[in-house]
Design a protein around this motif. Structure first.
Motif, PDB file in Angstrom:
ATOM      1  N   GLU A 125       9.877  20.691  25.414  1.00  0.00           N
ATOM      2  CA  GLU A 125      11.243  21.189  25.173  1.00  0.00           C
ATOM      3  C   GLU A 125      12.315  20.531  24.319  1.00  0.00           C
ATOM      4  O   GLU A 125      13.058  20.931  23.937  1.00  0.00           O
ATOM      5  CB  GLU A 125      11.830  21.543  26.770  1.00  0.00           C
ATOM      6  N   ASP A 174      15.830  26.942  22.535  1.00  0.00           N
ATOM      7  CA  ASP A 174      14.953  28.238  22.694  1.00  0.00           C
ATOM      8  C   ASP A 174      15.570  29.065  23.803  1.00  0.00           C
ATOM      9  O   ASP A 174      15.267  30.252  23.944  1.00  0.00           O
ATOM     10  CB  ASP A 174      13.735  28.051  22.779  1.00  0.00           C
ATOM     11  N   GLY A 175      16.281  28.761  24.687  1.00  0.00           N
ATOM     12  CA  GLY A 175      16.669  29.172  26.225  1.00  0.00           C
ATOM     13  C   GLY A 175      17.347  30.303  25.884  1.00  0.00           C
ATOM     14  O   GLY A 175      17.004  31.463  26.429  1.00  0.00           O
ATOM     15  N   TYR A 181      14.894  33.400  24.999  1.00  0.00           N
ATOM     16  CA  TYR A 181      14.033  33.761  25.988  1.00  0.00           C
ATOM     17  C   TYR A 181      14.710  34.631  27.075  1.00  0.00           C
ATOM     18  O   TYR A 181      14.103  35.647  27.455  1.00  0.00           O
ATOM     19  CB  TYR A 181      13.532  32.394  26.706  1.00  0.00           C
ATOM     20  N   ASP A 234       4.651  35.741  33.715  1.00  0.00           N
ATOM     21  CA  ASP A 234       4.526  35.050  32.485  1.00  0.00           C
ATOM     22  C   ASP A 234       3.248  34.358  32.144  1.00  0.00           C
ATOM     23  O   ASP A 234       2.927  33.299  32.779  1.00  0.00           O
ATOM     24  CB  ASP A 234       5.694  33.866  32.769  1.00  0.00           C
ATOM     25  N   CYS A 261       2.630  30.426  30.426  1.00  0.00           N
ATOM     26  CA  CYS A 261       3.906  29.989  30.961  1.00  0.00           C
ATOM     27  C   CYS A 261       4.499  28.788  30.292  1.00  0.00           C
ATOM     28  O   CYS A 261       5.670  28.443  30.165  1.00  0.00           O
ATOM     29  CB  CYS A 261       4.303  30.126  32.308  1.00  0.00           C
ATOM     30  N   THR A 295       5.967  25.231  30.020  1.00  0.00           N
ATOM     31  CA  THR A 295       6.915  24.580  30.934  1.00  0.00           C
ATOM     32  C   THR A 295       7.698  25.453  31.558  1.00  0.00           C
ATOM     33  O   THR A 295       8.862  24.963  32.190  1.00  0.00           O
ATOM     34  CB  THR A 295       7.658  23.780  30.148  1.00  0.00           C
ATOM     35  N   ARG A 317       9.977  28.066  30.737  1.00  0.00           N
ATOM     36  CA  ARG A 317      11.391  28.422  30.135  1.00  0.00           C
ATOM     37  C   ARG A 317      11.718  30.057  30.668  1.00  0.00           C
ATOM     38  O   ARG A 317      13.016  30.149  30.790  1.00  0.00           O
ATOM     39  CB  ARG A 317      11.380  28.267  28.821  1.00  0.00           C
ATOM     40  N   ALA A 348       6.679  22.201  34.307  1.00  0.00           N
ATOM     41  CA  ALA A 348       7.482  22.981  34.809  1.00  0.00           C
ATOM     42  C   ALA A 348       7.934  22.897  36.135  1.00  0.00           C
ATOM     43  O   ALA A 348       9.057  23.173  36.402  1.00  0.00           O
ATOM     44  CB  ALA A 348       6.219  24.364  34.896  1.00  0.00           C
ATOM     45  N   LYS A 408      10.730  20.371  36.307  1.00  0.00           N
ATOM     46  CA  LYS A 408      11.988  20.926  35.897  1.00  0.00           C
ATOM     47  C   LYS A 408      12.454  22.094  37.174  1.00  0.00           C
ATOM     48  O   LYS A 408      13.402  22.648  36.903  1.00  0.00           O
ATOM     49  CB  LYS A 408      11.812  21.626  34.590  1.00  0.00           C
ATOM     50  N   ARG A 464      10.953  24.611  37.781  1.00  0.00           N
ATOM     51  CA  ARG A 464      10.853  25.973  38.003  1.00  0.00           C
ATOM     52  C   ARG A 464       9.868  26.629  38.658  1.00  0.00           C
ATOM     53  O   ARG A 464       9.606  27.788  38.713  1.00  0.00           O
ATOM     54  CB  ARG A 464      10.363  26.305  36.255  1.00  0.00           C
TER      55      ARG A 464
END
Length: 199
Positions: free
Chosen positions: A20, A26-27, A30, A47, A50, A52, A54, A82, A85, A87
């Protein structure tokens, strides 16, 4: 594990921790792509590949607390990133091959796949597996945060006529795999092909 899987895992394992930071902007792309899926509260979405994760936060926002969000990836290091973070709070992370998903047929309303198609060892067969787990009328989004020409330039290569993401190649590939393409965008700032599950 096939050589294809080993190569994919080696490629992404070496890049997972820095992924990332390499692509920090890129967020929003997405989130915009997820919005085009037309998800509703309570929907079930995967996803596929998938990384990481995002896409997981915008997917969770789209389906709400009553929906189901799954993130599947072949590379443990990507799933660790992932989870690191946070997620995994937005979706269930699955260490699995998208070519053999541990899901019943028709279980999902949609599949989101960012950057996946270039890494599929058997694209037609693998897209059929994604079709298997989506109900008829469900949606597939093949996405990349930059278009084909921008990606080729970044990688120091030319676009070739056999590029799977070229519309003349992708449309029949999807059609032969249980999908009908409904829209296709290939711009510098994004690539997004949407398809509906036939049947």
């Amino acid at each position: 594990m096939s050589d294809d899987h080993t190569h994919v895992q080696e490629f992404f394992t070496a890049r997972a921790a820095d992924w990332e930071r390499r692509f920090p902007d890129d967020g929003p792309a997405y989130a915009a792509a997820v919005a085009e899926l037309g998800l509703r509260p309570g929907d079930r979405v995967l996803d596929a590949g998938c990384g990481t994760g995002r896409a997981l936060p915008p997917l969770r926002a789209a389906v709400g607390p009553s929906g189901v969000v799954l993130g599947a990836d072949l590379t443990p290091a990507m799933l660790r990133e992932a989870a690191g973070k946070g997620r995994d709070r937005d979706g269930v992370l699955l260490l699995t091959d998208v070519a053999a998903l541990p899901l019943r047929s028709g279980a999902l309303d949609a599949v989101f796949a960012a950057g996946l198609i270039a890494h599929l060892p058997k694209p037609a067969e693998n897209l059929r597996e994604l079709a298997r787990v989506v109900r008829p009328g469900g949606v597939l989004a093949l996405f990349h945060p930059i278009g084909r020409a921008a990606l080729a330039a970044r990688q120091g290569r030319e676009i070739t006529p056999d590029d799977l993401r070229a519309e003349p190649n992708l449309r029949p590939l999807l059609a032969g795999s249980g999908w009908r393409m409904t829209s296709y965008v290939d711009e510098d700032a994004r690539f997004l092909a949407l398809a509906v599950r036939e049947g």
